[in-house]
Design a protein around this motif. Structure first.
Motif, PDB file in Angstrom:
ATOM      1  N   ALA A   5       0.929  -1.251   0.257  1.00 50.46           N
ATOM      2  CA  ALA A   5      -0.005   0.205  -0.184  1.00 50.46           C
ATOM      3  C   ALA A   5       0.897   1.219   0.053  1.00 50.46           C
ATOM      4  N   ASP A   8       1.138   6.862   4.128  1.00 51.51           N
ATOM      5  CA  ASP A   8       0.327   8.015   4.507  1.00 51.51           C
ATOM      6  C   ASP A   8       1.205   9.513   4.040  1.00 51.51           C
ATOM      7  N   GLU A  67     -18.584   9.959  -2.969  1.00 49.58           N
ATOM      8  CA  GLU A  67     -17.580   9.710  -1.962  1.00 49.58           C
ATOM      9  C   GLU A  67     -16.822  11.267  -1.887  1.00 49.58           C
ATOM     10  N   ARG A  70     -15.754  12.972   1.396  1.00 57.93           N
ATOM     11  CA  ARG A  70     -14.670  12.112   2.249  1.00 57.93           C
ATOM     12  C   ARG A  70     -13.367  13.019   1.989  1.00 57.93           C
ATOM     13  N   ALA A  79      -6.951   9.440   4.902  1.00 52.29           N
ATOM     14  CA  ALA A  79      -7.802   7.906   5.195  1.00 52.29           C
ATOM     15  C   ALA A  79      -8.477   7.381   4.040  1.00 52.29           C
ATOM     16  N   TYR A  80      -9.166   7.944   3.314  1.00 52.67           N
ATOM     17  CA  TYR A  80     -10.088   7.855   2.135  1.00 52.67           C
ATOM     18  C   TYR A  80      -9.093   6.935   1.160  1.00 52.67           C
ATOM     19  N   ARG A  82      -6.264   6.013   1.513  1.00 53.34           N
ATOM     20  CA  ARG A  82      -5.559   4.702   1.977  1.00 53.34           C
ATOM     21  C   ARG A  82      -5.940   3.536   1.982  1.00 53.34           C
ATOM     22  N   SER A  83      -7.635   3.757   2.031  1.00 52.64           N
ATOM     23  CA  SER A  83      -8.502   2.446   2.021  1.00 52.64           C
ATOM     24  C   SER A  83      -8.627   2.085   0.330  1.00 52.64           C
ATOM     25  N   ARG A  84      -8.808   2.981  -0.338  1.00 49.89           N
ATOM     26  CA  ARG A  84      -8.777   3.099  -1.763  1.00 49.89           C
ATOM     27  C   ARG A  84      -7.584   2.157  -2.316  1.00 49.89           C
ATOM     28  N   ALA A  86      -5.385   0.788  -0.659  1.00 54.15           N
ATOM     29  CA  ALA A  86      -4.990  -0.598   0.224  1.00 54.15           C
ATOM     30  C   ALA A  86      -5.958  -1.761  -0.877  1.00 54.15           C
ATOM     31  N   ARG A  87      -7.374  -1.505  -1.099  1.00 62.66           N
ATOM     32  CA  ARG A  87      -8.125  -2.364  -1.728  1.00 62.66           C
ATOM     33  C   ARG A  87      -7.322  -2.549  -3.267  1.00 62.66           C
TER      34      ARG A  87
END
Length: 92
Positions: A5, A8, A67, A70, A79-80, A82-84, A86-87
């Motif tokens: 990933a 940050d 979205e 966000r 934060a948003y 990072r999640s995207r 990572a997926r």
């Protein structure tokens, strides 16, 4: 896709770079990471759209319009995204 990933710190750099492309008057050191961008930057709806599109292009992800809220602050973006990312890195 990358195997790990995005950090940050890298995400913050991508976000600040996109902000500077849309609003060159931004002083990166003066950005309050938790405050809404619209409260800190002269950002209209077209600027906001261009900002989101730059993030998509730079990170190779799709950000659904629902979205976009966000992405309203530096911390929120990190934060948003990072999640995207990572997926995406995990293959989904």
């Amino acid at each position: 896709m990358k195997e790990s990933a995005v950090s940050d710190e890298e995400l913050r750099s991508v976000v600040v770079d996109a902000l500077l492309q849309v609003a060159p008057e931004v002083q990166p050191a003066g950005i309050d990471p938790s405050a809404n961008f619209r409260d800190q930057i002269d950002f209209d709806s077209l600027d906001y759209l261009n900002f989101a599109l730059l993030l998509e292009k730079r990170l190779g992800i799709r950000i659904p319009e629902l979205e976009y809220p966000r992405l309203s602050s530096l911390d929120g973006c990190v934060a948003y995204l990072r999640s995207r990312t990572a997926r995406t890195s995990a293959g989904g």
